[in-house]
Design an enzyme around this catalytic site. Sequence first.
Site, PDB file in Angstrom:
ATOM      1  N   ARG A 164      -1.193  10.908 -43.671  1.00 37.73           N
ATOM      2  CA  ARG A 164      -0.808  12.136 -43.057  1.00 37.73           C
ATOM      3  C   ARG A 164       0.881  12.561 -43.989  1.00 37.73           C
ATOM      4  O   ARG A 164       1.811  11.380 -44.131  1.00 37.73           O
ATOM      5  CB  ARG A 164      -0.594  11.325 -41.889  1.00 37.73           C
ATOM      6  CG  ARG A 164       0.312  13.103 -40.954  1.00 37.73           C
ATOM      7  CD  ARG A 164      -0.984  13.967 -40.643  1.00 37.73           C
ATOM      8  NE  ARG A 164      -0.101  15.128 -39.902  1.00 37.73           N
ATOM      9  CZ  ARG A 164      -0.385  15.629 -38.365  1.00 37.73           C
ATOM     10  NH1 ARG A 164      -1.008  15.235 -37.893  1.00 37.73           N
ATOM     11  NH2 ARG A 164       0.432  16.645 -38.844  1.00 37.73           N
ATOM     12  N   ASP A 182      -4.767  13.553 -37.059  1.00 33.74           N
ATOM     13  CA  ASP A 182      -3.676  13.806 -36.142  1.00 33.74           C
ATOM     14  C   ASP A 182      -4.391  13.081 -34.835  1.00 33.74           C
ATOM     15  O   ASP A 182      -4.788  13.114 -34.393  1.00 33.74           O
ATOM     16  CB  ASP A 182      -3.447  14.910 -35.693  1.00 33.74           C
ATOM     17  CG  ASP A 182      -2.961  16.431 -35.165  1.00 33.74           C
ATOM     18  OD1 ASP A 182      -1.869  15.160 -34.966  1.00 33.74           O
ATOM     19  OD2 ASP A 182      -3.043  16.854 -34.653  1.00 33.74           O
ATOM     20  N   ARG A 213      -4.736  18.518 -42.776  1.00 33.65           N
ATOM     21  CA  ARG A 213      -4.837  17.251 -42.446  1.00 33.65           C
ATOM     22  C   ARG A 213      -5.915  16.438 -42.163  1.00 33.65           C
ATOM     23  O   ARG A 213      -6.682  16.220 -41.741  1.00 33.65           O
ATOM     24  CB  ARG A 213      -3.640  16.811 -40.627  1.00 33.65           C
ATOM     25  CG  ARG A 213      -4.120  16.827 -40.011  1.00 33.65           C
ATOM     26  CD  ARG A 213      -3.983  17.330 -38.763  1.00 33.65           C
ATOM     27  NE  ARG A 213      -3.544  19.761 -38.466  1.00 33.65           N
ATOM     28  CZ  ARG A 213      -3.230  19.945 -37.423  1.00 33.65           C
ATOM     29  NH1 ARG A 213      -3.344  19.620 -36.759  1.00 33.65           N
ATOM     30  NH2 ARG A 213      -2.926  21.075 -37.954  1.00 33.65           N
ATOM     31  N   ASP A 244      -2.696  12.616 -31.818  1.00 31.53           N
ATOM     32  CA  ASP A 244      -1.628  13.199 -30.168  1.00 31.53           C
ATOM     33  C   ASP A 244      -1.841  12.308 -29.023  1.00 31.53           C
ATOM     34  O   ASP A 244      -3.040  12.222 -28.431  1.00 31.53           O
ATOM     35  CB  ASP A 244      -2.014  14.552 -30.224  1.00 31.53           C
ATOM     36  CG  ASP A 244      -1.798  15.855 -30.368  1.00 31.53           C
ATOM     37  OD1 ASP A 244      -0.904  15.293 -31.839  1.00 31.53           O
ATOM     38  OD2 ASP A 244      -2.382  17.082 -30.939  1.00 31.53           O
TER      39      ASP A 244
END
Length: 167
Positions: free
Chosen positions: A87, A99, A96, A101
Site C-alpha cells: 500500500r 485497506d 489501493r 480499517d
Amino acid sequence: MTAGVEVGFSLGSNLGDKAGVIGRALDTLVATGAVAELTVSRLYRTAPWGHVTDQDWFLNACAVGRTTLSPEALLEACKATERQLGRRDTVRWGPRVIDVDILYYGDLSLDTPGLTLPHRDMLNRAFVLVPLAEIQPERRIGPTTAALAAAAIGDAGITAEGRVPGR
C-alpha cells in the site's frame, strides 16, 4: 480463549490479486500477534465508493477477532500490514492494493486526529455492513445492530464472491 478486546475490521482491495491480498493481510495480522480468534466473512464484490468512482471494482470482507493491543498499537499494526503488502499513499478513496480499517474496539468510543471508533462512516457503507452482518448480526452499532443497519442500507450492487483464501 484469548484474552483481550473484541475488534472488528473491514478489508478491501481493488488492485492485483484482490482476494489473495485480503487473505495475506489477515494472515499477517495473526502472525504478528495483533489479532487472534478471527472469524471472517465471505468476499463481496462492490463498486468504488466516495469521490473517485472511475476505478476498478473492489473486493471487501470483514473480520472479527480479539486483541490485547491498545487501539493506537492496533492501528499501527494495520498500517504496517498495509505497507508490507504494497500500500502506498495516493488519492483519498482512490485505488489501493489493500485497506484495513478498524471498525470497532470493544465498546470504546474514541475520537482522536488519527483514529475514530467506532468507524465514523460504518453506518453509511453497505460494503462494510453486509459482510459485518454476516458474521456479527447482533453487533451493536450505536442505536442499532449490524443486521438492522445492513437491511436498512440495502445490498444493491454487492455480490458475494466466495471465501477469503485460506479461511
